[in-house]
Design a protein around this motif. Sequence first.
Motif, mmCIF file in Angstrom:
data_model
loop_
_atom_site.group_PDB
_atom_site.id
_atom_site.type_symbol
_atom_site.label_atom_id
_atom_site.label_comp_id
_atom_site.label_asym_id
_atom_site.label_seq_id
_atom_site.Cartn_x
_atom_site.Cartn_y
_atom_site.Cartn_z
ATOM 1 N N ALA A 1 -6.486 -8.960 3.301
ATOM 2 C CA ALA A 1 -5.290 -8.273 3.081
ATOM 3 C C ALA A 1 -5.238 -6.678 3.563
ATOM 4 O O ALA A 1 -4.304 -6.116 4.064
ATOM 5 N N ILE A 2 -6.325 -5.900 3.354
ATOM 6 C CA ILE A 2 -6.231 -4.529 3.989
ATOM 7 C C ILE A 2 -6.502 -4.660 5.405
ATOM 8 O O ILE A 2 -5.640 -3.755 5.999
ATOM 9 N N SER A 3 -6.990 -5.561 6.010
ATOM 10 C CA SER A 3 -6.923 -5.455 7.489
ATOM 11 C C SER A 3 -5.698 -6.016 7.861
ATOM 12 O O SER A 3 -5.033 -5.004 8.842
ATOM 13 N N LEU A 4 -4.772 -6.799 7.477
ATOM 14 C CA LEU A 4 -3.561 -7.213 7.633
ATOM 15 C C LEU A 4 -2.461 -6.037 7.290
ATOM 16 O O LEU A 4 -1.831 -5.520 8.081
ATOM 17 N N TYR A 5 -2.849 -5.141 6.558
ATOM 18 C CA TYR A 5 -1.807 -4.387 5.894
ATOM 19 C C TYR A 5 -2.114 -3.124 7.003
ATOM 20 O O TYR A 5 -0.931 -2.520 7.326
#
Length: 219
Positions: free
Chosen positions: A73-77
């Motif tokens: 999620a962090i990488s995508l965000y």
Amino acid sequence: MKFIKKYFEKFLKSYFLLPHIWVLMIILLFSCLFLILSIYYKDVKPFVSSIYANIFAGLLTGVVLSLMSSIKAISLYRTESQIKWLDKIHNECRKFLIESKKIYFQKKFESDVAKYDAVYDLLCLGNDISVIISQGQFNDTLPFNTYKYCKKKLNFDANEQQDKNALLRDDIIELGSIIDSVDCRELFKDMEDAIFKLNSSVLDKKRQLEIKVKAINLT
């Protein structure tokens, strides 16, 4: 220590509202609670302690799965934030390049003042790009440093370009009333080249990040 504190604060502001982070924190909290209860009842009530230990073991698996989900999620965000920001820079570059062509091909202005105003407005449009990039590093809501990102990934030093823009501004001010005799294309050549290269790098990087987003969503 101060750097670590600042980095941690920026991390919280950037990622704390992501639901995956909240889920991870809740599971971690319950894991710690059941671990403490298991240790507390170990000698007093071994059976109860074993129940809490089993719950803790299950939650520990949940922590690992939630951690993997949070990292994704962090990488995508972060990637989507970069794409959105690159779009903004592309639009600013495009605005400058379109306006510059209008001025280059405009054969006659109403007056020297009108040409001076048009030239100065174009200078401001070009300089705004560097300002947005430079000032973005102080925006704690963005999950990356815009100045360092552009310098490293796009080979564009916003601070250095601002210094060049300041020299160009001095030249324009000095020209003043005789600006009508100046070739605007020649006057803005260096700035236009820099912005054109930046825009190309922005579009290339955006395409790479869009591929990355697709890859992350497939995992």
